[in-house]
Motif scaffolding. Structure first.
Motif, PDB file in Angstrom:
ATOM      1  N   GLU A   1      -2.256   7.806  -7.095  1.00  0.00           N
ATOM      2  CA  GLU A   1      -1.953   6.309  -6.930  1.00  0.00           C
ATOM      3  C   GLU A   1      -1.771   5.890  -5.534  1.00  0.00           C
ATOM      4  O   GLU A   1      -1.616   4.808  -5.217  1.00  0.00           O
ATOM      5  N   ALA A   2      -2.107   6.699  -4.588  1.00  0.00           N
ATOM      6  CA  ALA A   2      -2.264   6.359  -3.292  1.00  0.00           C
ATOM      7  C   ALA A   2      -3.277   5.756  -2.687  1.00  0.00           C
ATOM      8  O   ALA A   2      -4.560   5.723  -3.300  1.00  0.00           O
ATOM      9  N   ASP A   3      -2.986   4.655  -1.631  1.00  0.00           N
ATOM     10  CA  ASP A   3      -4.065   4.019  -0.978  1.00  0.00           C
ATOM     11  C   ASP A   3      -4.603   4.634   0.312  1.00  0.00           C
ATOM     12  O   ASP A   3      -5.860   4.848   0.585  1.00  0.00           O
TER      13      ASP A   3
ATOM     14  N   ARG B   1       0.820  -1.161   0.064  1.00  0.00           N
ATOM     15  CA  ARG B   1      -0.142  -0.029  -0.073  1.00  0.00           C
ATOM     16  C   ARG B   1       0.981   1.112  -0.105  1.00  0.00           C
ATOM     17  O   ARG B   1       1.901   1.249   0.405  1.00  0.00           O
ATOM     18  N   LYS B   2       0.294   2.299  -0.594  1.00  0.00           N
ATOM     19  CA  LYS B   2       0.840   3.547  -0.581  1.00  0.00           C
ATOM     20  C   LYS B   2       0.493   4.629   0.019  1.00  0.00           C
ATOM     21  O   LYS B   2      -0.669   4.805  -0.012  1.00  0.00           O
TER      22      LYS B   2
ATOM     23  N   VAL C   1     -11.004  11.947  -6.719  1.00  0.00           N
ATOM     24  CA  VAL C   1     -10.208  10.850  -7.138  1.00  0.00           C
ATOM     25  C   VAL C   1     -10.596   9.540  -6.239  1.00  0.00           C
ATOM     26  O   VAL C   1     -10.707   8.458  -6.944  1.00  0.00           O
ATOM     27  N   LYS C   2     -11.060   9.886  -5.299  1.00  0.00           N
ATOM     28  CA  LYS C   2     -11.703   8.576  -4.165  1.00  0.00           C
ATOM     29  C   LYS C   2     -12.872   8.015  -4.908  1.00  0.00           C
ATOM     30  O   LYS C   2     -13.072   6.815  -4.777  1.00  0.00           O
TER      31      LYS C   2
ATOM     32  N   LYS D   1       4.640   2.058   1.687  1.00  0.00           N
ATOM     33  CA  LYS D   1       5.688   3.211   0.967  1.00  0.00           C
ATOM     34  C   LYS D   1       4.997   4.447   0.352  1.00  0.00           C
ATOM     35  O   LYS D   1       3.813   4.655   0.278  1.00  0.00           O
ATOM     36  N   THR D   2       5.848   5.542   0.494  1.00  0.00           N
ATOM     37  CA  THR D   2       5.278   6.709  -0.023  1.00  0.00           C
ATOM     38  C   THR D   2       5.464   7.043  -1.521  1.00  0.00           C
ATOM     39  O   THR D   2       6.011   6.371  -2.241  1.00  0.00           O
TER      40      THR D   2
END
Length: 473
Positions: A68-70, A32-33, A97-98, A61-62
């Motif tokens: 592209e983030a979780d 997960r980001k 985006v969500k 991870k950042t």
């Protein structure tokens, strides 16, 4: 608050809304980001490093791309008038985006969390999780709750939490300068300020953990640390067995002794608490920078009283005289609020005369605007007309620009020790760094010197905000 800063380098104006990225440090990877964006003061950016440390330990991870983030976190500030609107607009972008990625989690951290939790969570349904500045240890639990389909909140303030045992992940670092948080919260109930309500009561971090952090940074090649606290001068730590007592002066000395070429800065000082002992410690060690941020807010005693600053005009002036006596040539910067409730023209003139008395090297200048929940909002009417505030604000700006330039002109002809921090923003042919007085110095690149090294720079000229010179070999 409307604000302007003249020449202040420690303020994070250029970093507002910065996405924080780091090298992977944990073997753990949950696939997960995390995207984390910060606003506000240096303390908020320091807190984001603590959050990133906790999250990387969980296997995150950042990423520098929120799409592209979780998990998206926005670390917020309640000081600025426009900060809330900025955050709300940003949350709407994240929500868009969500909507295409329903598994994405959006959270609000920090100072806005307590005050706006119900708005963000229930009314506007912009976020999944709200976390106050003392609740970051609860992140694994809160994220689990959201993963199970619930909304989660923890904004409880603590009287003990200092995160002393959590080693911050250094984010977007140049590997040369770093912040070390030495305390959290604030016990000064200044009537215009929300910090005691958003960050809780003051508590000092274990002195040994601070020194260890400084030693670790020094071993990694860092050349400068800034000790952070809402009021560093009131730092007081006592060991559990009561045998060790460390105040700010002794902490400053302990950090200075970590290494002779580790520069030490600190922020912020409170005029009621800065002692001659601190000033003598600064004088004793060459690696403690001769620069003090000493917020005055107003030059008038009556206004200072209703601001609940707990000192008067004469007390402040005496502290400035002590600084000039014990630390000749020390740079002093300040905060000024103009147009505070009931401020008269004569009281505004007192602020201008205080500025003339001190001739500050830099200043943050604010036009007062009421912050909900503060003592001033409950007790006083924001009654100075906007056009009057604007005029006074511009008078203060003009005077400070004059003084800032004068302070730089005084340094022409000096050879100064400068820590090279980076290339100049305007040219890759020039280096940029700061001198002992926290002024930015720009000078042509000499190949054998690299960022992270100290150089001797002859100051040849200046702009109104920057010293310009050349390396003396």
């Amino acid at each position: 608050m409307h604000n302007l800063e003249i020449g202040v380098k420690d303020h994070d104006e250029a970093r507002q809304g910065e996405a924080l990225l780091l090298e992977a440090t944990s073997e753990l990877n949950n696939g997960r980001k995390l995207y984390i964006e910060s606003y506000g003061c240096a303390m908020n950016f320091s807190d984001s490093e603590i959050v990133a440390s906790i999250m990387t330990d969980m296997g995150f991870k950042t990423t520098s791309d929120y799409k592209e983030a979780d998990v998206i976190f926005i670390n917020t500030c309640s000081i600025r008038e426009n900060a809330e609107q900025r955050v709300r607009n940003r949350l709407k972008e994240f929500k868009a985006v969500k909507s295409k990625n329903p598994g994405m989690m959006v959270g609000v951290l920090g100072c806005m969390a307590e005050r706006l939790k119900s708005k963000f969570l229930e009314e506007e349904k912009l976020v999944d999780v709200v976390i106050g500045p003392d609740a970051y240890r609860d992140l694994p639990n809160l994220i689990d709750q959201v993963d199970e389909g619930n909304r989660a909140v923890n904004v409880l303030l603590s009287r003990e939490e200092t995160y002393a045992d959590i080693s911050p992940v250094r984010l977007n670092t140049n590997g040369i300068t770093a912040f070390i948080s030495i305390m959290r919260g604030c016990d000064n109930m200044c009537s215009f300020c929300v910090v005691p309500f958003t960050r809780g009561r003051e508590r000092s971090r274990d002195a040994h953990s601070i020194i260890q952090e400084a030693k670790d940074l020094y071993a990694q090649g860092y050349k400068e640390v800034t000790l952070l606290g809402q009021n560093v001068d009131s730092y007081k730590w006592t060991s559990e067995d009561q045998l060790e007592k460390v105040n700010f002066a002794s902490l400053l000395e302990m950090v200075a002794l970590v290494g002779p070429d580790l520069r030490v800065r600190f922020s912020t000082s409170h005029p009621k608490d800065i002692t001659d002992e601190v000033l003598h410690t600064m004088a004793k060690y060459d690696n403690i920078c001769k620069y003090i941020h000493l917020p005055v807010q107003s030059g008038n005693s009556r206004v200072l009283d209703i601001m609940n600053r707990t000192y008067d005009r004469e007390w402040y002036m005496e502290r400035v005289v002590a600084i000039r006596r014990i630390l000749p040539g020390c740079a002093i910067s300040t905060d000024v609020i103009t147009g505070f409730c009931t401020e008269t023209e004569e009281e505004h003139a007192d602020t201008l005369s205080m500025m003339e008395f001190v001739k500050y090297d830099f200043a943050y200048m604010f036009m007062y605007s009421e912050r909900p929940g503060t003592l001033a909002a409950k007790r006083y009417t924001d009654d100075v007309p906007e056009d009057v505030k604007n005029r006074r604000f511009n008078e203060i700006i003009k005077l400070q620009q004059k003084h800032s330039h004068e302070r730089l002109l005084e340094q022409i002809g000096e050879t100064q020790t400068v820590l090279i921090e980076n290339f100049s923003k305007k040219s890759a042919l020039d280096y940029s760094g700061r001198n002992d007085k926290n002024a930015t110095v720009v000078f042509p690149v000499v190949e054998r010197f690299k960022p992270g090294q100290y150089v001797e720079v002859l100051i040849e000229r200046c702009t109104p905000a920057t010293l310009i010179g050349r390396i003396v070999e």
